[in-house]
Design an enzyme around this catalytic site. Structure first.
Site, short mmCIF file in Angstrom:
data_model
loop_
_atom_site.label_atom_id
_atom_site.label_comp_id
_atom_site.label_asym_id
_atom_site.label_seq_id
_atom_site.Cartn_x
_atom_site.Cartn_y
_atom_site.Cartn_z
N ALA A 1 0.95 -1.24 0.13
CA ALA A 1 -0.02 -0.03 -0.03
C ALA A 1 0.72 1.34 0.06
O ALA A 1 0.21 2.30 -0.13
CB ALA A 1 -1.03 0.01 1.22
N ASN B 1 -0.32 -4.43 8.59
CA ASN B 1 0.78 -5.38 8.00
C ASN B 1 1.80 -4.55 7.30
O ASN B 1 2.83 -4.66 7.53
CB ASN B 1 -0.15 -6.19 6.83
CG ASN B 1 0.79 -7.11 6.16
OD1 ASN B 1 1.44 -8.16 6.57
ND2 ASN B 1 0.77 -6.75 4.97
N HIS C 1 -1.48 6.89 4.72
CA HIS C 1 -0.28 6.71 5.02
C HIS C 1 0.56 7.84 5.24
O HIS C 1 0.94 8.36 4.14
CB HIS C 1 0.39 5.30 4.48
CG HIS C 1 -0.50 4.42 4.61
ND1 HIS C 1 -0.36 3.13 5.47
CD2 HIS C 1 -1.14 3.82 3.49
CE1 HIS C 1 -1.16 2.43 5.14
NE2 HIS C 1 -1.58 2.49 4.39
#
Length: 275
Positions: free
Chosen positions: A132, A198, A228
């Site tokens: 990601a 994760n 993020h």
């Protein structure tokens, strides 16, 4: 056969798992058709279950021993943390590389040590995709010199935290404002939230490790994407990175970028120009 034919790149793939992420990767590969790439096998728990989106001609396997003799170049795990321990050693013995999507498995140091020993013995490689985070090449490069600190904040809508321990810590259904509900190391975050955090293992392995990378988890009702925020400081200077990823339509806990990063990894393995 000519010398150019012998040098022609090919990539025979086996996916471990065919859920939301792997299925999306398969869909994108079918659209883009990178030359030399073929999905040969898919490891599943229930081969009798109907899967209308399977690639044509693919072989379904159920045990690691079945990798032997399939002439696989790359095994891609996309089935969750337990699959890494089940399939890892066989993948490294019967393929040139083992791509681990469920990197929270690497919080288990004994298992990681075993897989590294097998990779060393066989000459195969364990590959951690950028997931990601898209790409953390700058953080990897920065860590050549001393990095003083690194922090990774993960912000997701309340829906994305449902079914996790977050539901025991805060009222996800009635959340009215941005709420930080966890702060700790990357190892602690990935252990406690193996699906949602994760990705913190990826930033940790790219930089200063699982026990020095700080992770903050946030639920925000105003967020429509999975966000993020990564920062680091050190001898290289200062780094600030922010990504706002669309959630995967079939699984809001994962980001579309997770599948896209696997497509990029696969295409780079056969491309004449690596980006």
């Amino acid at each position: 056969m000519s010398a150019s034919d012998e040098r022609k790149r090919r990539l025979r793939l086996c996916f471990v798992g065919w859920g939301a992420i792997a299925g999306r990767v398969g869909e994108l590969l079918a659209e883009r058709q990178p030359e030399g790439v073929e999905i040969v096998a898919i490891a599943v728990r229930d081969p009798e279950r109907e899967r209308p989106d399977l690639p044509e001609g693919v072989r379904l396997i159920t045990s690691p021993e079945e990798l032997r003799g399939l002439d696989i170049d790359m095994v891609i795990e996309a089935a969750g943390r337990p699959a890494v321990a089940i399939w890892g050693e066989a993948a490294l013995r019967h393929a040139a590389s083992f791509v681990v999507s469920s990197v929270s498995a690497f919080t288990d140091e004994s298992m990681l040590g075993l897989l590294l020993a097998v990779a060393e013995e066989t000459g195969s490689r364990i590959v951690v995709p950028s997931g990601a985070l898209g790409d953390l090449g700058a953080l990897v490069a920065a860590s050549v010199l001393p990095v003083d600190e690194a922090r990774h904040t993960i912000i997701k809508p309340p829906l994305a935290w449902k079914g996790t321990r977050a539901a025991e810590m805060i009222d996800l259904d009635r959340l009215a404002r941005r709420t930080e509900f966890f702060a700790g190391t990357a190892r602690q975050a990935a252990d406690a939230f193996p699906q949602n955090a994760n990705v913190a293992v990826i930033s940790a392995l790219s930089g200063i490790g699982l026990d020095r990378t700080r992770v903050v988890l946030v639920a925000d009702p105003a967020a429509s994407r999975n966000i993020h925020e990564i920062s680091a400081t050190g001898a290289f200077g200062k780094l600030d990175l922010r990504l706002e990823n669309e959630p995967l339509k079939t699984n809001p806990k994962s980001s579309e970028m997770t599948a896209l990063s696997l497509v990029r990894l696969i295409e780079n393995a056969v491309a004449p120009l690596v980006r």
